[in-house]
Design a protein around this motif. Structure first.
Motif, PDB file in Angstrom:
ATOM      1  N   PRO A 169       0.748  -1.198  -0.005  1.00 49.88           N
ATOM      2  CA  PRO A 169       0.017   0.093   0.061  1.00 49.88           C
ATOM      3  C   PRO A 169       0.814   1.282  -0.169  1.00 49.88           C
ATOM      4  O   PRO A 169       0.570   2.183  -0.584  1.00 49.88           O
ATOM      5  CB  PRO A 169      -0.980  -0.057   1.171  1.00 49.88           C
ATOM      6  CG  PRO A 169      -0.767  -1.746   1.563  1.00 49.88           C
ATOM      7  CD  PRO A 169       0.352  -2.074   1.097  1.00 49.88           C
ATOM      8  N   VAL A 170       2.202   1.106   0.917  1.00 49.01           N
ATOM      9  CA  VAL A 170       2.973   2.344   0.684  1.00 49.01           C
ATOM     10  C   VAL A 170       3.256   2.583  -0.624  1.00 49.01           C
ATOM     11  O   VAL A 170       3.152   3.811  -0.995  1.00 49.01           O
ATOM     12  CB  VAL A 170       3.806   2.283   1.736  1.00 49.01           C
ATOM     13  CG1 VAL A 170       4.905   3.455   1.531  1.00 49.01           C
ATOM     14  CG2 VAL A 170       3.455   2.280   3.094  1.00 49.01           C
ATOM     15  N   ALA A 223       3.027   5.977  -5.974  1.00 53.18           N
ATOM     16  CA  ALA A 223       2.701   6.196  -7.315  1.00 53.18           C
ATOM     17  C   ALA A 223       1.764   7.225  -7.514  1.00 53.18           C
ATOM     18  O   ALA A 223       1.804   7.978  -8.300  1.00 53.18           O
ATOM     19  CB  ALA A 223       2.379   4.831  -7.744  1.00 53.18           C
ATOM     20  N   PHE A 224       0.579   6.802  -6.623  1.00 51.90           N
ATOM     21  CA  PHE A 224      -0.567   7.900  -6.999  1.00 51.90           C
ATOM     22  C   PHE A 224      -0.031   9.502  -6.498  1.00 51.90           C
ATOM     23  O   PHE A 224      -0.288  10.502  -7.431  1.00 51.90           O
ATOM     24  CB  PHE A 224      -1.551   7.862  -5.901  1.00 51.90           C
ATOM     25  CG  PHE A 224      -2.320   6.529  -6.441  1.00 51.90           C
ATOM     26  CD1 PHE A 224      -3.062   6.414  -7.725  1.00 51.90           C
ATOM     27  CD2 PHE A 224      -2.903   5.460  -5.621  1.00 51.90           C
ATOM     28  CE1 PHE A 224      -3.868   5.564  -8.166  1.00 51.90           C
ATOM     29  CE2 PHE A 224      -3.478   4.296  -6.267  1.00 51.90           C
ATOM     30  CZ  PHE A 224      -3.909   4.275  -7.495  1.00 51.90           C
ATOM     31  N   ALA A 226       7.303  16.274  -0.514  1.00 53.05           N
ATOM     32  CA  ALA A 226       7.733  16.089   0.996  1.00 53.05           C
ATOM     33  C   ALA A 226       7.141  14.949   1.525  1.00 53.05           C
ATOM     34  O   ALA A 226       7.705  14.227   2.022  1.00 53.05           O
ATOM     35  CB  ALA A 226       7.470  17.319   1.570  1.00 53.05           C
ATOM     36  N   GLU A 227       5.660  14.595   1.464  1.00 54.74           N
ATOM     37  CA  GLU A 227       5.183  13.456   1.865  1.00 54.74           C
ATOM     38  C   GLU A 227       5.538  12.243   0.947  1.00 54.74           C
ATOM     39  O   GLU A 227       5.828  11.342   1.570  1.00 54.74           O
ATOM     40  CB  GLU A 227       3.504  13.665   1.716  1.00 54.74           C
ATOM     41  CG  GLU A 227       3.002  14.955   2.370  1.00 54.74           C
ATOM     42  CD  GLU A 227       1.357  14.988   2.233  1.00 54.74           C
ATOM     43  OE1 GLU A 227       0.839  14.020   1.453  1.00 54.74           O
ATOM     44  OE2 GLU A 227       0.802  16.048   2.474  1.00 54.74           O
ATOM     45  N   ALA A 277       8.263   7.353   0.563  1.00 54.38           N
ATOM     46  CA  ALA A 277       9.396   6.634  -0.081  1.00 54.38           C
ATOM     47  C   ALA A 277      10.416   5.889   0.920  1.00 54.38           C
ATOM     48  O   ALA A 277      10.887   4.785   0.816  1.00 54.38           O
ATOM     49  CB  ALA A 277      10.024   7.220  -1.319  1.00 54.38           C
ATOM     50  N   ALA A 278      11.001   6.763   1.812  1.00 56.30           N
ATOM     51  CA  ALA A 278      12.059   6.319   2.697  1.00 56.30           C
ATOM     52  C   ALA A 278      11.348   4.946   3.542  1.00 56.30           C
ATOM     53  O   ALA A 278      12.163   4.253   3.949  1.00 56.30           O
ATOM     54  CB  ALA A 278      12.320   7.311   3.439  1.00 56.30           C
ATOM     55  N   GLU A 279      10.239   5.345   4.001  1.00 58.99           N
ATOM     56  CA  GLU A 279       9.439   4.355   4.784  1.00 58.99           C
ATOM     57  C   GLU A 279       9.415   2.842   3.993  1.00 58.99           C
ATOM     58  O   GLU A 279       9.902   1.924   4.479  1.00 58.99           O
ATOM     59  CB  GLU A 279       8.040   4.656   5.105  1.00 58.99           C
ATOM     60  CG  GLU A 279       7.328   3.513   5.987  1.00 58.99           C
ATOM     61  CD  GLU A 279       5.995   4.058   6.282  1.00 58.99           C
ATOM     62  OE1 GLU A 279       5.112   3.198   6.628  1.00 58.99           O
ATOM     63  OE2 GLU A 279       5.597   5.125   5.791  1.00 58.99           O
ATOM     64  N   ALA A 280       8.937   2.955   2.762  1.00 57.01           N
ATOM     65  CA  ALA A 280       8.952   1.899   1.884  1.00 57.01           C
ATOM     66  C   ALA A 280      10.320   1.123   1.698  1.00 57.01           C
ATOM     67  O   ALA A 280      10.650  -0.100   1.796  1.00 57.01           O
ATOM     68  CB  ALA A 280       8.344   2.050   0.579  1.00 57.01           C
TER      69      ALA A 280
END
Length: 221
Positions: free
Chosen positions: A42-43, A48-49, A70-71, A76-79
């Motif tokens: 989901p992340v 992508a969205f 920024a979000e 992306a860093a979390e993924a």
């Protein structure tokens, strides 16, 4: 070697949980793996969205586009962190295909260059517990990769032997003596893998180059 810094890094991490603890941790890792696998999808879809949304807003609303960027960066860093941990938990398929010595030789051949020789000594190893085999492989490959990428070495030697314990040593001739190593993700992961089995791992520059040494209890195979 990767992430080099700070004085001698005594990877000598205290006694860990041993083979039973490693097996228990394997169960915990399986649960964690499934949770992270469910979370990463989901992340990445959200990333992508949001990337599409940023493209749509760049001309009409640059401020909103910057906020979304920024979000997107944070997500992306979390993924990336989740994916890194998923990879950390996986048993390398090469171990089942080639065994420990063959798997390390395969990786060494992939990393070798015309200006860099990699030698692997890992003959005559006994049957190894799966947890020990996986930890030895990950430690050896991490140390080898770091040496190839960061040490400026002309030669890297990987030695693995069993003598009451399984000893893994990766030595290069390229580190500047006395230069400290930064304890980054790679060094921490090697130390953690050794600690989980009740073993030790040290990583430090020496008079003739860098050296990573791990000692892993063999336990029951």
């Amino acid at each position: 070697m990767g992430g080099r810094s700070g004085g001698e890094l005594d990877g000598a991490v205290g006694r860990g949980v041993g083979q039973d603890g490693a097996q228990h941790r394997d169960g915990q890792r399986t649960d964690g793996y499934e949770q992270r696998e469910r979370g990463a999808g989901p992340v990445l879809t959200g990333v992508a969205f949001k990337a599409d949304a940023v493209g749509n807003l760049l001309d009409s609303d640059p401020a909103s586009a910057r906020a979304l960027l920024a979000e997107l960066r944070a997500e992306a860093a979390e993924a990336i962190d989740d994916i890194r941990r998923l990879v950390y938990d996986l048993r390398p398929p090469a171990l089942d295909d080639f065994g420990l010595a063959g798997a390390i030789r395969q990786r060494a051949a992939q990393l070798e260059r015309p200006d860099l020789a990699v030698r692997v000594e890992a003959d005559g190893l006994p049957a190894l517990p799966a947890a020990v085999e996986a930890a030895a492989y990950r430690i050896a490959v991490e140390a080898l990769t770091n040496a190839v990428r960061h040490s400026g070495a002309a030669r890297v030697d990987v030695r693995i032997r069993a003598d009451g314990r399984l000893y893994v040593e990766v030595a290069d001739d390229g580190t500047v003596p006395g230069r400290a190593w930064l304890p980054g993700v790679g060094i921490r992961s090697m130390r953690e893998r050794a600690a989980e089995l009740g073993g030790t791992c040290t990583a430090a520059p020496g008079p003739s180059g860098g050296r990573v040494t791990a000692a892993l209890p063999l336990g029951e195979s």
